[in-house]
Design a protein around this motif. Structure first.
Motif, PDB file in Angstrom:
ATOM      1  N   VAL A  41       0.853  -1.191   0.000  1.00  0.00           N
ATOM      2  CA  VAL A  41       0.000   0.000   0.000  1.00  0.00           C
ATOM      3  C   VAL A  41       0.885   1.237   0.000  1.00  0.00           C
ATOM      4  CG1 VAL A  41      -1.697   1.347   1.297  1.00  0.00           C
ATOM      5  CG2 VAL A  41      -1.892  -1.165   1.182  1.00  0.00           C
ATOM      6  N   PHE A  42       0.678   2.088  -1.003  1.00  0.00           N
ATOM      7  CA  PHE A  42       1.317   3.408  -1.005  1.00  0.00           C
ATOM      8  C   PHE A  42       0.349   4.363  -0.323  1.00  0.00           C
ATOM      9  CE2 PHE A  42       2.201   7.617  -2.825  1.00  0.00           C
ATOM     10  CZ  PHE A  42       3.562   7.719  -2.545  1.00  0.00           C
ATOM     11  N   ASP A  43       0.771   4.840   0.851  1.00  0.00           N
ATOM     12  CA  ASP A  43      -0.131   5.582   1.721  1.00  0.00           C
ATOM     13  C   ASP A  43       0.056   7.093   1.557  1.00  0.00           C
ATOM     14  OD1 ASP A  43      -2.053   6.022   3.601  1.00  0.00           O
ATOM     15  OD2 ASP A  43      -0.949   5.192   5.284  1.00  0.00           O
ATOM     16  N   GLN A  87      -1.653  10.269  -3.547  1.00  0.00           N
ATOM     17  CA  GLN A  87      -2.661   9.256  -3.842  1.00  0.00           C
ATOM     18  C   GLN A  87      -2.433   8.020  -2.976  1.00  0.00           C
ATOM     19  OE1 GLN A  87      -3.803   8.468  -7.910  1.00  0.00           O
ATOM     20  NE2 GLN A  87      -2.703  10.272  -8.646  1.00  0.00           N
ATOM     21  N   LYS A  88      -3.513   7.329  -2.713  1.00  0.00           N
ATOM     22  CA  LYS A  88      -3.436   6.079  -1.957  1.00  0.00           C
ATOM     23  C   LYS A  88      -3.632   4.940  -2.949  1.00  0.00           C
ATOM     24  CE  LYS A  88      -4.548   4.763   2.764  1.00  0.00           C
ATOM     25  NZ  LYS A  88      -5.339   5.096   3.957  1.00  0.00           N
ATOM     26  N   LEU A  89      -2.596   4.103  -3.099  1.00  0.00           N
ATOM     27  CA  LEU A  89      -2.588   3.114  -4.165  1.00  0.00           C
ATOM     28  C   LEU A  89      -2.262   1.727  -3.646  1.00  0.00           C
ATOM     29  CD1 LEU A  89      -0.535   5.124  -6.837  1.00  0.00           C
ATOM     30  CD2 LEU A  89      -3.025   4.909  -6.684  1.00  0.00           C
ATOM     31  N   ARG A  90      -2.809   0.748  -4.313  1.00  0.00           N
ATOM     32  CA  ARG A  90      -2.444  -0.654  -4.100  1.00  0.00           C
ATOM     33  C   ARG A  90      -1.363  -0.989  -5.118  1.00  0.00           C
ATOM     34  NH1 ARG A  90      -5.582  -5.251  -2.202  1.00  0.00           N
ATOM     35  NH2 ARG A  90      -4.789  -7.211  -3.045  1.00  0.00           N
ATOM     36  N   VAL A 111      13.646 -10.462 -12.747  1.00  0.00           N
ATOM     37  CA  VAL A 111      12.764  -9.570 -13.502  1.00  0.00           C
ATOM     38  C   VAL A 111      11.740  -9.004 -12.524  1.00  0.00           C
ATOM     39  CG1 VAL A 111      11.072  -9.368 -15.359  1.00  0.00           C
ATOM     40  CG2 VAL A 111      13.033 -10.900 -15.627  1.00  0.00           C
ATOM     41  N   GLN A 112      11.470  -7.713 -12.622  1.00  0.00           N
ATOM     42  CA  GLN A 112      10.512  -7.075 -11.729  1.00  0.00           C
ATOM     43  C   GLN A 112       9.492  -6.266 -12.526  1.00  0.00           C
ATOM     44  OE1 GLN A 112      12.347  -5.179  -8.068  1.00  0.00           O
ATOM     45  NE2 GLN A 112      14.167  -5.310  -9.357  1.00  0.00           N
ATOM     46  N   THR A 113       8.245  -6.398 -12.176  1.00  0.00           N
ATOM     47  CA  THR A 113       7.208  -5.539 -12.734  1.00  0.00           C
ATOM     48  C   THR A 113       6.333  -5.039 -11.584  1.00  0.00           C
ATOM     49  OG1 THR A 113       5.570  -7.310 -13.094  1.00  0.00           O
ATOM     50  CG2 THR A 113       7.149  -6.865 -14.883  1.00  0.00           C
ATOM     51  N   ILE A 114       5.703  -3.900 -11.775  1.00  0.00           N
ATOM     52  CA  ILE A 114       4.730  -3.402 -10.806  1.00  0.00           C
ATOM     53  C   ILE A 114       3.471  -2.971 -11.544  1.00  0.00           C
ATOM     54  CG2 ILE A 114       6.351  -2.682  -9.026  1.00  0.00           C
ATOM     55  CD1 ILE A 114       6.107   0.182 -10.057  1.00  0.00           C
ATOM     56  N   HIS A 115       2.369  -3.093 -10.851  1.00  0.00           N
ATOM     57  CA  HIS A 115       1.092  -2.601 -11.369  1.00  0.00           C
ATOM     58  C   HIS A 115       0.400  -1.843 -10.252  1.00  0.00           C
ATOM     59  CE1 HIS A 115      -3.308  -3.156 -12.470  1.00  0.00           C
ATOM     60  NE2 HIS A 115      -2.813  -2.296 -13.332  1.00  0.00           N
ATOM     61  N   PHE A 119      -6.444   2.218  -4.128  1.00  0.00           N
ATOM     62  CA  PHE A 119      -6.487   1.436  -2.898  1.00  0.00           C
ATOM     63  C   PHE A 119      -7.905   1.379  -2.355  1.00  0.00           C
ATOM     64  CE2 PHE A 119      -6.589   1.589   1.776  1.00  0.00           C
ATOM     65  CZ  PHE A 119      -6.021   0.359   2.068  1.00  0.00           C
ATOM     66  N   HIS A 120      -8.302   0.186  -1.899  1.00  0.00           N
ATOM     67  CA  HIS A 120      -9.584   0.014  -1.209  1.00  0.00           C
ATOM     68  C   HIS A 120      -9.307  -0.729   0.094  1.00  0.00           C
ATOM     69  CE1 HIS A 120     -11.783   1.398  -4.730  1.00  0.00           C
ATOM     70  NE2 HIS A 120     -11.066   0.564  -5.460  1.00  0.00           N
ATOM     71  N   ALA A 121      -9.662  -0.106   1.205  1.00  0.00           N
ATOM     72  CA  ALA A 121      -9.401  -0.707   2.514  1.00  0.00           C
ATOM     73  C   ALA A 121     -10.278  -1.929   2.730  1.00  0.00           C
ATOM     74  CB  ALA A 121      -9.654   0.318   3.613  1.00  0.00           C
ATOM     75  N   SER A 122      -9.825  -2.818   3.590  1.00  0.00           N
ATOM     76  CA  SER A 122     -10.620  -3.998   3.954  1.00  0.00           C
ATOM     77  C   SER A 122     -11.911  -3.559   4.630  1.00  0.00           C
ATOM     78  CB  SER A 122      -9.830  -4.885   4.909  1.00  0.00           C
ATOM     79  OG  SER A 122      -8.665  -5.387   4.314  1.00  0.00           O
ATOM     80  N   PRO A 123     -13.004  -4.307   4.428  1.00  0.00           N
ATOM     81  CA  PRO A 123     -14.234  -3.978   5.171  1.00  0.00           C
ATOM     82  C   PRO A 123     -14.015  -4.164   6.652  1.00  0.00           C
ATOM     83  CG  PRO A 123     -14.422  -6.120   4.100  1.00  0.00           C
ATOM     84  CD  PRO A 123     -13.156  -5.499   3.584  1.00  0.00           C
ATOM     85  N   LYS A 124     -14.659  -3.344   7.446  1.00  0.00           N
ATOM     86  CA  LYS A 124     -14.476  -3.419   8.898  1.00  0.00           C
ATOM     87  C   LYS A 124     -15.013  -4.729   9.469  1.00  0.00           C
ATOM     88  CE  LYS A 124     -12.505   0.560   9.444  1.00  0.00           C
ATOM     89  NZ  LYS A 124     -11.051   0.610   9.801  1.00  0.00           N
TER      90      LYS A 124
END
Length: 270
Positions: A41-43, A87-90, A111-115, A119-124
């Motif tokens: 998570v990029f916060d 931004q908040k990102l996954r 080899v490295q890739t990112i996507h 971000f969507h938080a877990s339901p409470k």
């Protein structure tokens, strides 16, 4: 955000991330699941629990015999902070062995890739959970890592959807509790906290590690071990966690739990 502008590959030559529209096929990630991944998570300003992700990724690569050079999420953090500040990102970080070949690798370069995606938080609270009757997990020297072969969790997710559950719990080959469909599992009984041992085949989750550390800091006993399903069915409270946060279980089979949150625990993921 679109897939075309949020996917990058790491260039060893330039030691930087470059935009990626496609990656050569065949590759060992696709052909054999020959690698690991991290979900981070990029916060808004930083990657949450960055050092823990870096350590687990490197340990996973070492277990698979893949070169760990350049396996450092700080470069990912710098890229996102520059391109998507605030931004908040996954973040999905794939790390796999280069080359093609067959079962026997011809090389061990990384080899490295990112996507990136929103971000969507877990339901409470997750209202209904049950035990899988179609998937069992097995301990191995690599079972604690998030490998690119995730078939047990895909099959478990399909079972969860068929049964209209909000969460599914997986057992190991001996019938002990292992983990949830995409999370680690914890429960509270008589003032003690319990979670399955890594020897039960569960992922060594980053959030699992953070939660265990926080409980010990507060001098609260947390027991890791092999537990029969009846152990959690007799608990007062249960929750699942991954890097996106904590979700409390309301009901498991016919057992009703307290969903009163542990406030300090939730704040770890805010």
């Amino acid at each position: 955000m679109s897939d075309t502008d949020t996917t990058f590959v790491f260039s060893d030559e330039n030691t930087t991330w470059i935009p990626l529209s496609s990656y050569p096929i065949p590759n060992r990630g696709m052909n054999f699941g020959d690698g690991v991944f991290e979900t981070m998570v990029f916060d808004e300003v930083k990657i949450r629990f960055l050092d823990h992700h870096r350590q687990r990724a490197k340990e996973g690569l070492l277990a698979l015999g893949i070169d760990t050079k350049y396996a450092d999420p700080r470069s990912i953090e710098n890229l996102i902070a520059f391109k998507y500040p605030g931004q908040k990102l996954r973040v999905r970080w794939n790390l796999f062995r280069s080359g093609t070949g067959k079962y026997t690798p011809l090389e061990n370069h990384l080899v490295q890739t990112i996507h990136l995606e929103p971000f969507h938080a877990s339901p409470k609270v997750k209202s209904l959970a049950g035990f899988s009757d179609s998937v069992r997990l097995f301990y191995s020297p690599w079972s604690r890592f998030k490998t690119l072969n995730s078939l047990p969790y895909i099959l478990a997710a399909q079972e969860r959807l068929r049964k209209n559950w909000d969460e599914i719990l997986l057992l190991d080959a001996s019938g002990n509790i292992s983990e949830a469909g995409a999370s680690n599992i914890f429960w509270e009984k008589d003032g003690q906290i319990f979670t399955p041992s890594l020897f039960c085949g569960c992922i060594s989750g980053v959030s699992r590690r953070v939660i265990i550390e926080e409980f010990w800091k507060k001098d609260i006993t947390i027991l890791e071990g092999a537990f029969d399903p009846m152990e959690i069915l007799n608990a007062e409270r249960a929750w699942v966690s991954n890097v996106t946060g904590v979700s409390y279980l309301d009901k498991l089979n016919q057992t009703k739990f307290s969903t009163e949150p542990i406030e300090w625990l939730d704040k770890i993921f805010e």
